[in-house]
Design a protein around this motif. Structure first.
Motif, short mmCIF file in Angstrom:
data_model
loop_
_atom_site.label_atom_id
_atom_site.label_comp_id
_atom_site.label_asym_id
_atom_site.label_seq_id
_atom_site.Cartn_x
_atom_site.Cartn_y
_atom_site.Cartn_z
N ASP A 12 0.84 -1.19 0.00
CA ASP A 12 0.00 0.00 0.00
C ASP A 12 0.88 1.25 0.00
OD1 ASP A 12 0.78 0.52 2.64
OD2 ASP A 12 -1.19 0.14 3.50
N ILE A 43 -10.99 -7.01 1.88
CA ILE A 43 -10.73 -5.95 0.90
C ILE A 43 -11.95 -5.65 0.03
CG2 ILE A 43 -8.26 -6.36 0.85
CD1 ILE A 43 -8.65 -7.69 -1.89
N THR A 49 -8.75 0.17 -2.00
CA THR A 49 -7.74 -0.62 -2.72
C THR A 49 -7.03 0.21 -3.79
OG1 THR A 49 -9.42 -1.42 -4.26
CG2 THR A 49 -8.95 -2.80 -2.33
N PHE A 52 -3.22 0.30 -3.54
CA PHE A 52 -2.44 -0.93 -3.63
C PHE A 52 -1.69 -1.04 -4.94
CE2 PHE A 52 -5.75 -3.19 -0.78
CZ PHE A 52 -5.15 -2.67 0.35
#
Length: 68
Positions: A12, A43, A49, A52
């Motif tokens: 991340d 998630i 997200t 990421f």
């Protein structure tokens, strides 16, 4: 912008390493944060997200899971 699959290793924006796996019992993908607390998050339940980056997978890049 990249798909995330079972076994992927993510990082991340804070540099936290995350391993994604499918939980058959709960029938969804979860992400295991590899830190001393070693807790898991879902998630697919609104966790952001977008931050990421897929940096590998647990099959080809096992060294990433050890923090090497």
């Amino acid at each position: 912008g990249k798909d995330i699959y079972d076994g992927d290793i993510l990082k991340d924006s804070d540099g936290v390493i995350i391993c994604v796996w499918y939980c058959e019992y709960k029938a969804y993908y979860v992400a295991e944060i590899l830190n001393p607390e070693n807790y898991m998050i879902d998630i697919l339940a609104g966790y952001p997200t977008d931050d990421f980056e897929v940096i590998g997978n647990e099959y080809d890049n096992k060294e990433l899971l050890k923090g090497e």
